[in-house]
Enzyme design. Structure first.
Site, short mmCIF file in Angstrom:
data_model
loop_
_atom_site.label_atom_id
_atom_site.label_comp_id
_atom_site.label_asym_id
_atom_site.label_seq_id
_atom_site.Cartn_x
_atom_site.Cartn_y
_atom_site.Cartn_z
N ARG A 90 0.86 -1.21 0.00
CA ARG A 90 0.00 0.00 0.00
C ARG A 90 0.87 1.23 0.00
O ARG A 90 0.45 2.30 0.40
CB ARG A 90 -0.91 -0.01 1.20
CG ARG A 90 -0.09 0.07 2.46
CD ARG A 90 -0.83 -0.04 3.71
NE ARG A 90 0.07 -0.78 4.58
CZ ARG A 90 0.04 -0.71 5.88
NH1 ARG A 90 -0.82 0.02 6.46
NH2 ARG A 90 0.89 -1.40 6.59
N LYS A 110 2.09 6.39 1.52
CA LYS A 110 1.50 5.21 2.15
C LYS A 110 -0.02 5.34 2.06
O LYS A 110 -0.57 6.35 2.51
CB LYS A 110 1.96 5.14 3.60
CG LYS A 110 2.15 3.74 4.11
CD LYS A 110 2.91 3.73 5.42
CE LYS A 110 2.68 2.44 6.16
NZ LYS A 110 3.41 2.42 7.43
N ASP A 244 10.71 -7.57 7.70
CA ASP A 244 10.36 -6.62 6.62
C ASP A 244 10.10 -5.23 7.18
O ASP A 244 9.91 -4.29 6.41
CB ASP A 244 9.14 -7.12 5.84
CG ASP A 244 7.95 -7.41 6.75
OD1 ASP A 244 8.09 -8.25 7.64
OD2 ASP A 244 6.89 -6.79 6.57
P1 AMP Z 1 2.92 -4.38 8.04
O1 AMP Z 1 2.51 -5.39 9.07
O2 AMP Z 1 2.16 -3.09 8.13
O3 AMP Z 1 4.39 -4.16 8.02
O4 AMP Z 1 2.50 -5.00 6.65
C1 AMP Z 1 2.97 -6.25 6.19
C2 AMP Z 1 2.75 -6.38 4.72
O5 AMP Z 1 1.37 -6.26 4.40
C3 AMP Z 1 3.47 -5.34 3.90
O6 AMP Z 1 3.97 -5.96 2.76
C4 AMP Z 1 2.38 -4.34 3.57
O7 AMP Z 1 2.65 -3.65 2.38
C5 AMP Z 1 1.15 -5.23 3.45
N1 AMP Z 1 -0.08 -4.50 3.78
C6 AMP Z 1 -0.49 -4.08 4.99
N2 AMP Z 1 -1.67 -3.43 4.90
C7 AMP Z 1 -2.04 -3.44 3.61
C8 AMP Z 1 -3.16 -2.95 2.87
N3 AMP Z 1 -4.15 -2.28 3.45
N4 AMP Z 1 -3.17 -3.17 1.54
C9 AMP Z 1 -2.18 -3.83 0.95
N5 AMP Z 1 -1.11 -4.33 1.57
C10 AMP Z 1 -1.02 -4.14 2.88
MG MG Z 2 5.61 -3.13 7.03
#
Ligand code: AMP
Ligand code: MG
Length: 480
Positions: A90, A110, A244
């Site tokens: 995103r 973002k 990540d």
């Molecule tokens: P995070 O836990 O926020 O680090 O997210 C983990 C993964 O999920 C990352 O690759 C983000 O880009 C993806 N991600 C989290 N929220 C969304 C969303 N609303 N739409 C698409 N991808 C998401």
């Molecule tokens: Mg992340």
């Protein structure tokens, strides 16, 4: 539209092998409103653009000559388990601006819509999560802790489904690079050897002033260890320390369900999806080392295994030295004594047993005068007469005898290192409600406070008190 003279785009990440990114289009949010921009706007030469022009560019409605929208591919370990391919799901980069001093600023939006890495997600962000990231990245900057920065906050009118339906928003964040441990893991685990080689060379040459890969790794380990020392020192709990979400530059990155300690609960878990407490406050330093090990594994074909092990083994000594130094400063101690760390740890234990507010306590300690428990008046007023603290202050008095600094000077030094204000979740919540109602006044006021968290801000005095019990330990979910 063009960048200001002297500034240029140089989209270096987009010259790397294609496995590392995809070119993307941004999905504008509906009826975007530019709520706020930080001082970075002028540092990036973007103050020449009108508010409308800047909003339209950040929202993907227009282009600036030389920009390039890409989403990057990474992988990672989430909650200790190999999660395979992830990527900017995103978020998308709008390009890297080089300023007249040759400093690189990558701008990333973002909440900018679907990318090839969105998996099950919708590519969107909501006001709640964007305001939290916006405020906290600037709060960390104000605290002097390495972090990604915030440039602009936009809100929209789209309905975004989370636990409830919320409104869309966008946050523009800025960093020298978006490279995470997970980019190296993607190359290594999917056996993209040439890409890995190119990524290593690029990272080394562009972001580290070193001659060899080994030297770069030593720096990454050191920066990560120091970052952990800073987090522990201010009571910051990240909440989702997946590989990540680890910046290769040792920056705090990806603000999600973070929390600052309120009551001193050493195994505090701020992310309510973290059922096993993997990312509890007191686990963070060892989790970072585990994450570094996942990173160093990716260099097995490039650096000898023995060497990698010895690089990893520099982590704990660096963390302990840095944390020890910060703990001494927190207590206002100038000289080093072997009693210092045990003295600090015994205090943390007492604070934990008595449920004392972490930030409030240390700020009060800055006003303590040697041998004068009455100088701790604010504390007694709030918490009552606590025998354990009186006893500990007696030990502190004995330790202070070794110091030559006056109470007054110690107080000044302690106030410059023990913040009066941190971004507690209930404060973020108040700002979120204000922004959701279409205002930006509270956001502006709080940014002022958070940029100078060591100063007095009399009109915000009540927020420097222990968190009112009805607002304590708000649990925050990952959903953003
Ligand atoms: P995070 O836990 O926020 O680090 O997210 C983990 C993964 O999920 C990352 O690759 C983000 O880009 C993806 N991600 C989290 N929220 C969304 C969303 N609303 N739409 C698409 N991808 C998401
Ligand atoms: Mg992340």
């Amino acid at each position: 539209m063009k960048l200001k003279d002297g500034f240029k785009f140089q989209n270096s990440f987009g010259t790397l092998p294609k496995d590392l990114y995809e070119k993307v289009d941004q999905t504008p949010i509906d009826s975007a409103k530019l709520i706020h921009t930080t001082k970075l706007r002028s540092e990036l030469g973007l103050n020449l653009l009108s508010d409308d022009d800047l909003r339209n560019w950040l929202n993907g409605e227009t282009r600036l000559e030389g920009d390039q929208r890409i989403a990057t591919r990474y992988a990672g370990h989430q909650f200790g388990i190999w999660a395979g391919q992830l990527g900017d799901g995103r978020a998308m980069s709008l390009g890297e601006i080089i300023n007249p001093e040759n400093k690189r600023f990558e701008i990333q939006m973002k909440g900018a819509g679907l990318t090839p890495f969105s998996r099950m997600g919708d590519g969107k962000a909501v006001i709640r999560s964007s305001v939290r990231e916006y405020l906290c990245s600037e709060a960390m900057f104000g605290l002097g802790i390495p972090t990604t920065r915030a440039l602009a906050l936009l809100t929209g009118q789209d309905h975004v489904a989370r636990e409830t339906v919320e409104r869309s928003s966008l946050v523009a964040r800025v960093f020298p690079t978006n490279i995470r441990f997970g980019h190296f893991e993607m190359c290594f685990h999917f056996e993209k050897k040439e890409t890995l080689k190119a990524l290593i060379e690029y990272t080394c040459d562009t972001f580290f002033d070193v001659a060899t890969t080994e030297e770069m790794l030593i720096q990454i380990v050191s920066r990560t260890a120091k970052l952990m020392a800073h987090w522990q020192n201010v009571g910051f709990c990240h909440g989702v320390m997946n590989t990540d979400n680890m910046s290769i530059l040792g920056l705090t990155i990806d603000y999600g369900p973070f929390g600052f300690l309120e009551d001193t609960v050493l195994n505090f878990v701020c992310n309510h999806s973290d059922h096993n407490g993997r990312y509890a406050y007191n686990q963070q330093p060892s989790v970072a080392m585990w994450n570094l090990e996942r990173l160093l594994v990716c260099f097995l074909d490039v650096v000898e295994k023995e060497k990698l092990i010895s690089i990893l083994n520099t982590y704990m000594p660096t963390f302990e030295a840095e944390y020890g130094k910060l703990c001494r400063e927190k207590l206002g101690l100038q000289i080093e004594s072997p009693q210092d760390y045990p003295l600090f740890i015994s205090l943390l234990k007492i604070m934990g047993t008595l449920n004392l507010d972490y930030t409030f306590f240390f700020r009060q300690l800055a006003s303590y005068e040697k041998g004068k428990p009455e100088s701790f008046k604010n504390f007694w007023d709030y918490y009552g007469n606590r025998g354990e603290i009186k006893t500990w202050l007696g030990r502190y008095d004995e330790r202070l005898v070794l110091e030559s600094i006056s109470d007054h000077d110690r107080s000044l030094k302690m106030k410059a290192t023990n913040p009066k204000y941190v971004l507690k979740n209930y404060i973020a919540q108040e700002v979120i409600q204000d922004v959701e109602a279409g205002n930006s006044q509270k956001l502006e006021q709080w940014l002022d406070v958070l940029y100078s968290p060591f100063d007095e801000h009399p009109q915000f005095e009540k927020y420097s008190q222990p968190t009112p019990s009805e607002f304590k330990n708000i649990e925050v979910s990952c959903s953003s």
